[in-house]
Scaffold this motif. Structure first.
Motif, PDB file in Angstrom:
ATOM      1  N   GLY A 177      30.790  80.108  89.400  1.00 47.69           N
ATOM      2  CA  GLY A 177      29.677  80.203  88.943  1.00 47.69           C
ATOM      3  C   GLY A 177      29.420  79.764  90.808  1.00 47.69           C
ATOM      4  O   GLY A 177      30.408  78.852  91.696  1.00 47.69           O
ATOM      5  N   ILE A 178      28.355  80.019  91.034  1.00 50.77           N
ATOM      6  CA  ILE A 178      26.893  79.685  92.385  1.00 50.77           C
ATOM      7  C   ILE A 178      25.909  78.955  92.176  1.00 50.77           C
ATOM      8  O   ILE A 178      25.490  78.939  91.169  1.00 50.77           O
ATOM      9  N   CYS A 179      25.904  77.974  93.346  1.00 50.91           N
ATOM     10  CA  CYS A 179      25.012  77.243  93.186  1.00 50.91           C
ATOM     11  C   CYS A 179      24.035  76.084  92.214  1.00 50.91           C
ATOM     12  O   CYS A 179      24.667  75.134  91.747  1.00 50.91           O
ATOM     13  N   HIS A 180      23.733  76.069  91.174  1.00 50.14           N
ATOM     14  CA  HIS A 180      23.303  75.116  90.213  1.00 50.14           C
ATOM     15  C   HIS A 180      24.064  76.433  88.692  1.00 50.14           C
ATOM     16  O   HIS A 180      23.726  75.435  87.353  1.00 50.14           O
ATOM     17  N   ALA A 181      24.674  76.894  88.706  1.00 47.33           N
ATOM     18  CA  ALA A 181      25.151  77.680  87.758  1.00 47.33           C
ATOM     19  C   ALA A 181      25.953  75.883  86.752  1.00 47.33           C
ATOM     20  O   ALA A 181      26.579  75.777  85.804  1.00 47.33           O
ATOM     21  N   ALA A 182      26.309  75.559  87.852  1.00 49.91           N
ATOM     22  CA  ALA A 182      27.549  74.293  87.144  1.00 49.91           C
ATOM     23  C   ALA A 182      26.491  73.234  85.996  1.00 49.91           C
ATOM     24  O   ALA A 182      27.242  72.476  85.260  1.00 49.91           O
ATOM     25  N   GLN A 183      25.592  73.579  86.243  1.00 51.65           N
ATOM     26  CA  GLN A 183      24.282  72.719  85.661  1.00 51.65           C
ATOM     27  C   GLN A 183      25.113  73.083  83.541  1.00 51.65           C
ATOM     28  O   GLN A 183      25.016  72.224  82.623  1.00 51.65           O
ATOM     29  N   LEU A 184      24.925  74.388  83.247  1.00 52.72           N
ATOM     30  CA  LEU A 184      25.842  74.913  82.424  1.00 52.72           C
ATOM     31  C   LEU A 184      27.145  74.204  81.625  1.00 52.72           C
ATOM     32  O   LEU A 184      26.570  74.175  80.792  1.00 52.72           O
ATOM     33  N   LEU A 185      28.256  73.790  82.870  1.00 55.05           N
ATOM     34  CA  LEU A 185      28.737  73.390  82.468  1.00 55.05           C
ATOM     35  C   LEU A 185      28.811  72.169  81.920  1.00 55.05           C
ATOM     36  O   LEU A 185      29.476  71.088  81.299  1.00 55.05           O
ATOM     37  N   ILE A 186      28.102  71.333  82.760  1.00 55.44           N
ATOM     38  CA  ILE A 186      27.423  69.658  83.071  1.00 55.44           C
ATOM     39  C   ILE A 186      27.030  69.780  81.420  1.00 55.44           C
ATOM     40  O   ILE A 186      27.144  69.142  80.161  1.00 55.44           O
ATOM     41  N   ALA A 199      27.611  71.560  78.881  1.00 57.08           N
ATOM     42  CA  ALA A 199      29.029  72.270  77.885  1.00 57.08           C
ATOM     43  C   ALA A 199      30.183  71.280  77.571  1.00 57.08           C
ATOM     44  O   ALA A 199      31.012  70.896  77.093  1.00 57.08           O
ATOM     45  N   GLN A 200      29.673  69.623  78.690  1.00 51.58           N
ATOM     46  CA  GLN A 200      31.003  68.960  78.758  1.00 51.58           C
ATOM     47  C   GLN A 200      32.094  68.834  79.081  1.00 51.58           C
ATOM     48  O   GLN A 200      32.939  68.884  78.451  1.00 51.58           O
ATOM     49  N   VAL A 201      32.518  70.062  80.280  1.00 52.18           N
ATOM     50  CA  VAL A 201      33.751  70.446  80.268  1.00 52.18           C
ATOM     51  C   VAL A 201      34.471  69.940  81.622  1.00 52.18           C
ATOM     52  O   VAL A 201      35.137  70.483  81.983  1.00 52.18           O
ATOM     53  N   LEU A 202      33.319  69.332  82.563  1.00 51.08           N
ATOM     54  CA  LEU A 202      33.623  69.040  83.504  1.00 51.08           C
ATOM     55  C   LEU A 202      34.464  67.874  83.850  1.00 51.08           C
ATOM     56  O   LEU A 202      34.742  67.626  85.388  1.00 51.08           O
ATOM     57  N   GLY A 203      34.766  67.068  82.982  1.00 44.29           N
ATOM     58  CA  GLY A 203      35.632  65.773  83.528  1.00 44.29           C
ATOM     59  C   GLY A 203      36.647  66.116  83.829  1.00 44.29           C
ATOM     60  O   GLY A 203      37.823  66.777  83.519  1.00 44.29           O
ATOM     61  N   GLY A 204      37.286  65.279  85.607  1.00 44.38           N
ATOM     62  CA  GLY A 204      38.259  65.392  85.586  1.00 44.38           C
ATOM     63  C   GLY A 204      38.835  67.023  86.543  1.00 44.38           C
ATOM     64  O   GLY A 204      39.537  67.623  86.476  1.00 44.38           O
ATOM     65  N   TRP A 235      25.132  73.792  94.479  1.00 40.52           N
ATOM     66  CA  TRP A 235      23.725  72.848  95.058  1.00 40.52           C
ATOM     67  C   TRP A 235      24.135  71.367  95.311  1.00 40.52           C
ATOM     68  O   TRP A 235      23.969  70.924  94.376  1.00 40.52           O
ATOM     69  N   VAL A 236      23.430  70.880  96.730  1.00 40.10           N
ATOM     70  CA  VAL A 236      23.287  69.652  96.888  1.00 40.10           C
ATOM     71  C   VAL A 236      22.277  68.917  96.201  1.00 40.10           C
ATOM     72  O   VAL A 236      22.813  68.336  95.657  1.00 40.10           O
ATOM     73  N   SER A 237      21.516  69.480  95.458  1.00 37.73           N
ATOM     74  CA  SER A 237      20.221  68.754  94.652  1.00 37.73           C
ATOM     75  C   SER A 237      21.389  68.946  93.282  1.00 37.73           C
ATOM     76  O   SER A 237      20.388  67.347  92.377  1.00 37.73           O
ATOM     77  N   ILE A 238      22.704  69.357  92.633  1.00 35.04           N
ATOM     78  CA  ILE A 238      22.928  68.358  91.619  1.00 35.04           C
ATOM     79  C   ILE A 238      24.418  67.815  91.731  1.00 35.04           C
ATOM     80  O   ILE A 238      25.443  67.995  90.647  1.00 35.04           O
ATOM     81  N   VAL A 239      24.584  67.927  92.681  1.00 40.62           N
ATOM     82  CA  VAL A 239      25.635  66.812  93.463  1.00 40.62           C
ATOM     83  C   VAL A 239      26.505  65.901  92.107  1.00 40.62           C
ATOM     84  O   VAL A 239      27.061  65.194  91.746  1.00 40.62           O
ATOM     85  N   GLN A 240      25.387  64.887  92.113  1.00 37.52           N
ATOM     86  CA  GLN A 240      25.332  63.547  91.741  1.00 37.52           C
ATOM     87  C   GLN A 240      25.092  64.072  90.405  1.00 37.52           C
ATOM     88  O   GLN A 240      26.012  63.010  89.437  1.00 37.52           O
ATOM     89  N   ASP A 241      24.870  64.600  89.536  1.00 41.39           N
ATOM     90  CA  ASP A 241      24.481  65.399  87.989  1.00 41.39           C
ATOM     91  C   ASP A 241      26.831  65.554  88.134  1.00 41.39           C
ATOM     92  O   ASP A 241      27.020  65.878  86.769  1.00 41.39           O
ATOM     93  N   LYS A 267      29.457  64.086  89.770  1.00 38.95           N
ATOM     94  CA  LYS A 267      30.096  63.608  89.330  1.00 38.95           C
ATOM     95  C   LYS A 267      29.433  62.420  88.212  1.00 38.95           C
ATOM     96  O   LYS A 267      30.590  61.825  87.833  1.00 38.95           O
ATOM     97  N   ASN A 268      28.873  62.589  87.785  1.00 37.93           N
ATOM     98  CA  ASN A 268      28.019  61.408  86.243  1.00 37.93           C
ATOM     99  C   ASN A 268      28.649  62.575  85.391  1.00 37.93           C
ATOM    100  O   ASN A 268      28.460  61.984  84.386  1.00 37.93           O
ATOM    101  N   ALA A 269      29.435  63.997  85.629  1.00 36.53           N
ATOM    102  CA  ALA A 269      29.674  64.562  84.951  1.00 36.53           C
ATOM    103  C   ALA A 269      31.846  63.829  84.764  1.00 36.53           C
ATOM    104  O   ALA A 269      31.955  64.571  83.114  1.00 36.53           O
TER     105      ALA A 269
END
Length: 172
Positions: free
Chosen positions: A101-110, A112-117, A123-129, A131-133
């Motif tokens: 994925g590119i850019c905002h793609a990680a929003q879908l993984l956030i 889906a709750q699959v980013l832990g660890g 993209w810079v605007s979702i960096v905190q999202d 980290k929060n995931a």
């Protein structure tokens, strides 16, 4: 060659779809466009690219594909409001098959709750999202962690394509 599910909706980032899609096709891979409604045409946010949706996210299964590609832009945010695309992403990540994925793609993984660890970029605007995931955000052009391969922005596309093709070959 690989059969790649491209998870996409309206307002995707035109170049983040078009250039990787061209690179994947040139390498002999098949793209199946997965979205909300088969037969719908989705458009990039700059209206340079149009994509015909082949299959609904509600009606596809990970077993049908070798890899998942999620372009950025506003598309991931729109898709994550629907359970079908979120479940498809969750199942794909958990399958161990490549998820790119590119850019905002990680929003879908956030969602889906699959980013832990995991280690990931975006993209810079979702960096905190990210980290929060529970993920470790890494500010690099390409970040790989197991079956995940992510890039930050359009400037990373050449390296993203190269790394994605390598990842699919390794998984192949």
């Amino acid at each position: 060659m690989s059969k790649i599910a491209v998870l996409i909706a309206d307002m995707f980032e035109d170049v983040e779809y078009a250039e990787p899609a061209e690179g994947f096709k040139k390498a002999g891979h098949t793209l199946i466009h997965v979205g909300l409604k088969p037969g719908a045409v989705v458009r990039g946010k700059h209206n340079r690219e149009k994509v015909l949706i082949d299959r609904s996210a509600d009606d596809v299964h990970v077993a049908e594909f070798d890899a998942l590609f999620i372009p950025g832009g506003y598309s991931p945010d729109g898709l994550r409001a629907h359970p079908g695309p979120v479940k498809f992403v969750k199942d794909f990540v958990e399958s161990g098959k490549p998820v790119m994925g590119i850019c905002h793609a990680a929003q879908l993984l956030i969602t889906a709750q699959v980013l832990g660890g995991r280690r990931v970029t975006g993209w810079v605007s979702i960096v905190q999202d990210i980290k929060n995931a529970g993920a470790d955000y890494v500010d690099q052009a390409v970040v790989e962690d197991g079956n995940l391969l992510f890039s930050r922005n359009p400037g990373d596309i050449p390296r993203f394509i190269e790394a994605s093709l390598r990842k699919m070959k390794e998984a192949g």
